[in-house]
Design a protein around this motif. Sequence first.
Motif, PDB file in Angstrom:
ATOM      1  N   ASP A 179       0.813  -1.552  -0.110  1.00 26.77           N
ATOM      2  CA  ASP A 179       0.024   0.099  -0.106  1.00 26.77           C
ATOM      3  C   ASP A 179       0.568   1.351  -0.233  1.00 26.77           C
ATOM      4  N   THR A 180       0.462   2.272  -1.222  1.00 28.01           N
ATOM      5  CA  THR A 180       1.686   3.213  -0.870  1.00 28.01           C
ATOM      6  C   THR A 180       1.236   4.257   0.699  1.00 28.01           C
ATOM      7  N   ARG A 181       0.973   4.212   1.075  1.00 27.30           N
ATOM      8  CA  ARG A 181       0.387   4.937   2.556  1.00 27.30           C
ATOM      9  C   ARG A 181       1.273   4.239   3.454  1.00 27.30           C
ATOM     10  N   ALA A 182       1.892   3.112   3.028  1.00 27.03           N
ATOM     11  CA  ALA A 182       2.680   2.529   4.238  1.00 27.03           C
ATOM     12  C   ALA A 182       4.757   3.566   4.000  1.00 27.03           C
ATOM     13  N   GLY A 183       4.748   4.005   2.876  1.00 24.81           N
ATOM     14  CA  GLY A 183       5.374   4.602   3.136  1.00 24.81           C
ATOM     15  C   GLY A 183       6.633   3.668   2.784  1.00 24.81           C
ATOM     16  N   MET A 184       6.862   2.657   1.760  1.00 26.39           N
ATOM     17  CA  MET A 184       7.977   1.373   1.903  1.00 26.39           C
ATOM     18  C   MET A 184       9.036   1.920   1.025  1.00 26.39           C
ATOM     19  N   ALA A 185       9.853   2.229   1.432  1.00 26.98           N
ATOM     20  CA  ALA A 185      10.975   2.449   0.185  1.00 26.98           C
ATOM     21  C   ALA A 185      12.376   2.223   0.507  1.00 26.98           C
ATOM     22  N   ILE A 186      12.455   1.598  -0.862  1.00 29.75           N
ATOM     23  CA  ILE A 186      14.327   0.968   0.068  1.00 29.75           C
ATOM     24  C   ILE A 186      15.477   1.631  -1.452  1.00 29.75           C
ATOM     25  N   THR A 187      16.064   1.952  -0.944  1.00 34.31           N
ATOM     26  CA  THR A 187      17.177   3.391  -1.162  1.00 34.31           C
ATOM     27  C   THR A 187      18.698   2.214  -0.155  1.00 34.31           C
ATOM     28  N   TRP A 188      19.390   1.612  -1.936  1.00 36.44           N
ATOM     29  CA  TRP A 188      21.161   1.539  -1.972  1.00 36.44           C
ATOM     30  C   TRP A 188      21.273   2.474  -1.410  1.00 36.44           C
ATOM     31  N   GLY A 189      23.243   2.091  -0.271  1.00 36.75           N
ATOM     32  CA  GLY A 189      24.221   3.124  -0.530  1.00 36.75           C
ATOM     33  C   GLY A 189      25.732   2.818  -0.717  1.00 36.75           C
ATOM     34  N   ARG A 190      25.078   1.214  -1.430  1.00 33.47           N
ATOM     35  CA  ARG A 190      26.731   0.963  -2.185  1.00 33.47           C
ATOM     36  C   ARG A 190      26.848  -0.725  -3.369  1.00 33.47           C
ATOM     37  N   LEU A 191      27.777  -0.850  -4.401  1.00 34.43           N
ATOM     38  CA  LEU A 191      26.827  -1.174  -5.243  1.00 34.43           C
ATOM     39  C   LEU A 191      27.992  -1.500  -5.827  1.00 34.43           C
ATOM     40  N   THR A 192      28.619  -2.660  -5.223  1.00 38.47           N
ATOM     41  CA  THR A 192      30.537  -3.008  -6.158  1.00 38.47           C
ATOM     42  C   THR A 192      30.596  -4.187  -6.948  1.00 38.47           C
ATOM     43  N   THR A 193      31.128  -4.226  -7.238  1.00 37.42           N
ATOM     44  CA  THR A 193      31.273  -5.195  -8.816  1.00 37.42           C
ATOM     45  C   THR A 193      32.411  -5.332  -9.730  1.00 37.42           C
ATOM     46  N   GLY A 194      33.228  -6.756 -10.193  1.00 35.38           N
ATOM     47  CA  GLY A 194      34.012  -5.903 -10.974  1.00 35.38           C
ATOM     48  C   GLY A 194      34.940  -5.469 -10.794  1.00 35.38           C
ATOM     49  N   HIS A 195      36.474  -5.956 -11.249  1.00 33.20           N
ATOM     50  CA  HIS A 195      37.666  -5.089 -11.699  1.00 33.20           C
ATOM     51  C   HIS A 195      38.223  -4.412 -12.887  1.00 33.20           C
ATOM     52  N   ALA A 196      37.890  -5.137 -13.915  1.00 34.25           N
ATOM     53  CA  ALA A 196      38.324  -4.143 -14.947  1.00 34.25           C
ATOM     54  C   ALA A 196      37.089  -4.569 -16.459  1.00 34.25           C
ATOM     55  N   PRO A 197      36.929  -3.397 -17.162  1.00 33.03           N
ATOM     56  CA  PRO A 197      36.560  -3.269 -18.447  1.00 33.03           C
ATOM     57  C   PRO A 197      35.905  -4.111 -18.674  1.00 33.03           C
ATOM     58  N   ASN A 198      36.923  -5.665 -19.162  1.00 37.92           N
ATOM     59  CA  ASN A 198      37.243  -6.611 -20.154  1.00 37.92           C
ATOM     60  C   ASN A 198      36.747  -8.391 -20.001  1.00 37.92           C
ATOM     61  N   VAL A 199      36.007  -7.678 -18.003  1.00 38.43           N
ATOM     62  CA  VAL A 199      35.983  -8.663 -17.458  1.00 38.43           C
ATOM     63  C   VAL A 199      34.371  -9.407 -16.684  1.00 38.43           C
ATOM     64  N   ILE A 200      33.588  -9.783 -17.342  1.00 38.55           N
ATOM     65  CA  ILE A 200      32.671  -9.917 -16.791  1.00 38.55           C
ATOM     66  C   ILE A 200      32.684 -10.524 -15.312  1.00 38.55           C
ATOM     67  N   PRO A 201      32.421 -10.130 -14.260  1.00 38.40           N
ATOM     68  CA  PRO A 201      32.365 -10.578 -12.322  1.00 38.40           C
ATOM     69  C   PRO A 201      31.423 -11.509 -12.533  1.00 38.40           C
ATOM     70  N   GLN A 202      32.175 -12.513 -11.120  1.00 39.63           N
ATOM     71  CA  GLN A 202      31.464 -12.986 -10.449  1.00 39.63           C
ATOM     72  C   GLN A 202      30.499 -12.924  -9.378  1.00 39.63           C
ATOM     73  N   THR A 203      31.177 -11.610  -9.116  1.00 42.75           N
ATOM     74  CA  THR A 203      30.281 -11.468  -8.095  1.00 42.75           C
ATOM     75  C   THR A 203      29.649 -10.108  -7.890  1.00 42.75           C
ATOM     76  N   ALA A 204      28.688  -9.878  -7.030  1.00 38.03           N
ATOM     77  CA  ALA A 204      28.244  -8.140  -7.260  1.00 38.03           C
ATOM     78  C   ALA A 204      27.811  -8.696  -6.323  1.00 38.03           C
ATOM     79  N   GLU A 205      27.891  -7.241  -5.354  1.00 37.73           N
ATOM     80  CA  GLU A 205      27.287  -6.917  -4.070  1.00 37.73           C
ATOM     81  C   GLU A 205      26.572  -5.533  -3.762  1.00 37.73           C
ATOM     82  N   LEU A 206      25.638  -5.624  -3.006  1.00 40.32           N
ATOM     83  CA  LEU A 206      24.248  -4.309  -3.423  1.00 40.32           C
ATOM     84  C   LEU A 206      24.264  -4.445  -1.412  1.00 40.32           C
ATOM     85  N   SER A 207      24.432  -3.117  -1.075  1.00 38.86           N
ATOM     86  CA  SER A 207      23.132  -2.873   0.718  1.00 38.86           C
ATOM     87  C   SER A 207      23.090  -1.650   0.373  1.00 38.86           C
ATOM     88  N   GLY A 208      22.261  -1.691   1.427  1.00 34.86           N
ATOM     89  CA  GLY A 208      21.417  -0.510   1.382  1.00 34.86           C
ATOM     90  C   GLY A 208      20.011  -0.214   2.290  1.00 34.86           C
TER      91      GLY A 208
END
Length: 399
Positions: free
Chosen positions: A237-266
């Motif tokens: 219900d919109t009136r519940a005002g539930m909101a998710i906001t991410w503060g961190r997204l971390t993944t990858g180390h090189a521009p031509n490599v698709i990483p094996q893990t990714a992390e989000l926190s919020g």
Amino acid sequence: MSDLLSPESTPTTLDADLRAELIAFRRDLHMHPELGNQEVRTTAVLKDRLERAGLAPRVLDTGTGLVCDIRPPGAEGPLLALRADIDALPIPDTKTVPYRSTVPGRAHACGHDVHATIVLGAGLMLARLAGRGLLPRPVRLLFQPAEEVLPGGAQDVVETGVLDGVGRILALHCDPKVNAGRIGVRVGPITSACDRIEVTLAGPGGHTARPHLTTDLVTAAAKVATEVPALIARRVDTRAGMAITWGRLTTGHAPNVIPQTAELSGTMRCLDLAAWRAAPDLVHAAVDEVAAMYRAKSEIRYIRGVPPVVNDAASTALLAEAMTARFGAQAVGETEQSLGGEDFSWYLEHVPGAMARLGVRPPGDASAAPRDIHQGDFDIDESAIGIGVDLLTGAALLS
């Protein structure tokens, strides 16, 4: 209304010496901030001052923090509890003032030094009144550690039995958007629920030239970051005002490599108590659904924080009446529900009570940007300390 609360009366009004002492006390706490469950010095100086007033504070079983009862002879009935949090934040103090933090990377940037000083001052005033036979009921002072540590030190404190015999609990919180000399009150929810979310995505990585042979975790993480909040917004219900906001997204180390893990926190914030209770299952389902669309395996760590602070009507009225009696009706205003979290809510799961917002902005600074809480330059108009003491003292006499 008690005659003791009128502006013309003196027993409940801070004298100049105690007012100056409390300002100095708050500055001392401000210079020596301690993080949650590490408030050893803070606990010691509060305990010492209460003992010098003839009171018998006890260190909480959690190791830091205090409980101290003021029991007038012959006074009966449930205790009125006055609560203050005492921990600091892990951020640098960026102000240029004589009482700037002396501890690198630590600051009282949420006003807990102010809250502790106010409850201390109220305790000293109420002890004087009790000695003169003017305190009508017993009062419990509660100096709580670790408010800033999820799910909040209040939960641990409640388990030690500090609410035994308590009939009502009151608290104040600094509000830099409100002028000193005023408070904001609200019946019902005054803060929001706040939980923490940590998501780990996993899958076979590979070369960016062949994303069809991999699980593209960069795309998957980006989709979780954008689509999970959107899904939640359509399942609650919109009136519940539930909101998710991410503060961190971390993944990858090189521009031509698709990483094996990714992390989000919020964080997940919510205005409604019932929706908060349903939130973990909703978030788990939404993350799993979005991750599965991109063939990513998801692991979710949902960390319960705090429910909303839901103010009891009678307790809110008590604070408003005490403030009006001492400072006039113009000193009390209605306040909005904030999206901030506060572990005072855990006490209200057991006993009725209320939190009011204490104005700490210098009245002449109305046009300036407020020094907001959780910022390194946060500070207060120190006249708010005496106002808070008078307010809690008055509430104890009226209750």
